[in-house]
Design a protein around this motif. Structure first.
Motif, PDB file in Angstrom:
ATOM      1  N   ALA A 102       2.622   3.278   6.106  1.00 56.50           N
ATOM      2  CA  ALA A 102       2.738   3.872   4.769  1.00 56.50           C
ATOM      3  C   ALA A 102       1.986   3.028   3.737  1.00 56.50           C
ATOM      4  CB  ALA A 102       4.204   4.029   4.382  1.00 56.50           C
ATOM      5  N   ARG A 103       2.098   1.720   3.843  1.00 50.87           N
ATOM      6  CA  ARG A 103       1.343   0.840   2.929  1.00 50.87           C
ATOM      7  C   ARG A 103      -0.155   1.084   3.082  1.00 50.87           C
ATOM      8  NH1 ARG A 103       5.051  -3.504   4.912  1.00 50.87           N
ATOM      9  NH2 ARG A 103       6.684  -3.641   3.337  1.00 50.87           N
ATOM     10  N   ASP A 104      -0.605   1.186   4.324  1.00 51.91           N
ATOM     11  CA  ASP A 104      -2.013   1.435   4.609  1.00 51.91           C
ATOM     12  C   ASP A 104      -2.448   2.796   4.062  1.00 51.91           C
ATOM     13  OD1 ASP A 104      -4.370   0.335   5.893  1.00 51.91           O
ATOM     14  OD2 ASP A 104      -4.166   1.972   7.347  1.00 51.91           O
ATOM     15  N   TYR A 105      -1.586   3.801   4.208  1.00 51.93           N
ATOM     16  CA  TYR A 105      -1.860   5.148   3.699  1.00 51.93           C
ATOM     17  C   TYR A 105      -2.037   5.121   2.174  1.00 51.93           C
ATOM     18  CZ  TYR A 105      -1.187  10.173   2.925  1.00 51.93           C
ATOM     19  OH  TYR A 105      -1.341  11.475   2.542  1.00 51.93           O
ATOM     20  N   ILE A 106      -1.163   4.398   1.480  1.00 55.44           N
ATOM     21  CA  ILE A 106      -1.267   4.271   0.019  1.00 55.44           C
ATOM     22  C   ILE A 106      -2.551   3.538  -0.354  1.00 55.44           C
ATOM     23  CG2 ILE A 106      -0.244   3.168  -2.024  1.00 55.44           C
ATOM     24  CD1 ILE A 106       2.541   3.632  -0.607  1.00 55.44           C
ATOM     25  N   ALA A 136       6.069   2.339  -0.378  1.00 62.03           N
ATOM     26  CA  ALA A 136       5.842   2.653   1.035  1.00 62.03           C
ATOM     27  C   ALA A 136       7.049   3.321   1.696  1.00 62.03           C
ATOM     28  CB  ALA A 136       5.432   1.397   1.803  1.00 62.03           C
ATOM     29  N   LEU A 142       6.751   6.953   3.368  1.00 61.68           N
ATOM     30  CA  LEU A 142       7.100   7.124   4.783  1.00 61.68           C
ATOM     31  C   LEU A 142       8.077   8.290   4.944  1.00 61.68           C
ATOM     32  CD1 LEU A 142       6.957   6.044   7.718  1.00 61.68           C
ATOM     33  CD2 LEU A 142       8.884   4.547   7.123  1.00 61.68           C
ATOM     34  N   ILE A 193       6.587   1.386   7.943  1.00 64.85           N
ATOM     35  CA  ILE A 193       6.339   0.936   6.563  1.00 64.85           C
ATOM     36  C   ILE A 193       4.899   0.424   6.438  1.00 64.85           C
ATOM     37  CG2 ILE A 193       6.926  -0.859   4.867  1.00 64.85           C
ATOM     38  CD1 ILE A 193       8.936   1.332   4.785  1.00 64.85           C
ATOM     39  N   ASP A 194       4.418  -0.302   7.435  1.00 65.00           N
ATOM     40  CA  ASP A 194       3.030  -0.788   7.384  1.00 65.00           C
ATOM     41  C   ASP A 194       2.037   0.369   7.370  1.00 65.00           C
ATOM     42  OD1 ASP A 194       3.661  -3.471   7.213  1.00 65.00           O
ATOM     43  OD2 ASP A 194       3.528  -3.814   9.379  1.00 65.00           O
ATOM     44  N   ILE A 208       2.032  -0.156  -3.559  1.00 68.57           N
ATOM     45  CA  ILE A 208       2.379  -0.555  -2.191  1.00 68.57           C
ATOM     46  C   ILE A 208       3.902  -0.545  -2.014  1.00 68.57           C
ATOM     47  CG2 ILE A 208       2.295  -2.475  -0.545  1.00 68.57           C
ATOM     48  CD1 ILE A 208      -0.382  -1.002  -0.876  1.00 68.57           C
ATOM     49  N   GLN A 210       0.709   5.391  -7.536  1.00 69.00           N
ATOM     50  CA  GLN A 210       1.465   4.876  -6.398  1.00 69.00           C
ATOM     51  C   GLN A 210       1.215   3.375  -6.291  1.00 69.00           C
ATOM     52  OE1 GLN A 210       1.046   7.102  -2.656  1.00 69.00           O
ATOM     53  NE2 GLN A 210       0.235   8.812  -3.859  1.00 69.00           N
TER      54      GLN A 210
END
Length: 169
Positions: free
Chosen positions: A46-50, A19, A23, A43-44, A16, A14
């Motif tokens: 999701a980026r943090d989750y990745i 995202a 999401l 989206i932020d 960034i 994956q």
């Protein structure tokens, strides 16, 4: 980075930039029903989750959940891979596809490749999986992969009971 290729799929790390897809996947009603609400709403998020999930696990362990996409067109369809959960002794295989890609054999194709990778490259001796009690489709796929139901266990930090499947490889 591409980790695995099958006849129809590419499984890769994956990024960034994934995202928007993550999401969508994490907010699909089937994800929330069978896997759980991860609180990823933007989206932020999701980026943090990745970053804190897949990218951290790749760096620490050399494996994780891979973005699964169609070779033809590079269309992301879900995730499939391996995870090491603190409350399980063994490495866990997992998969989730958007519903529009269900029933086409993609989950089995991706998970079969991951199982082979776990056995031949990572040299794992035992692989487990967990599913919610009502996720019959995933349980059927795990059994098709050769895993066997071992019993119900409590998911860490919750009151939820989940089904534990395992295979010695």
């Amino acid at each position: 980075m591409i980790v695995l290729e099958t006849e129809r799929l590419i499984l890769r790390y994956q990024k960034i930039e994934d995202a928007a897809f993550i999401l969508e996947l994490l907010n699909d009603p089937s994800w929330i029903q069978y896997i759980g609400d991860r609180g990823v709403r933007t989206i932020d998020d999701a980026r943090d989750y990745i970053l804190k999930g897949a990218l951290d696990m790749y760096a620490r362990l050399g494996f994780g959940f891979y973005l699964t996409e169609l070779k033809e067109g590079g269309i992301p369809i879900g995730i499939c891979g391996l995870i090491k959960r603190d409350f399980l002794e063994d490495v866990d295989i997992g998969f989730a596809l958007l519903p529009r890609f269900w029933g086409k054999g993609y989950a089995f194709e991706a998970a079969s490749a991951v199982m082979s990778y776990a056995q031949c490259v990572l040299v794992l001796k035992r692989i487990v999986a967990i599913t919610s009690e009502d996720n019959h489709a995933s349980a059927k796929l795990l059994e098709k992969l050769g895993l066997h139901f071992e019993g119900m266990i409590r998911y860490a930090g919750t009151d939820e009971e989940v089904r534990l499947f395992a295979i010695n490889v």
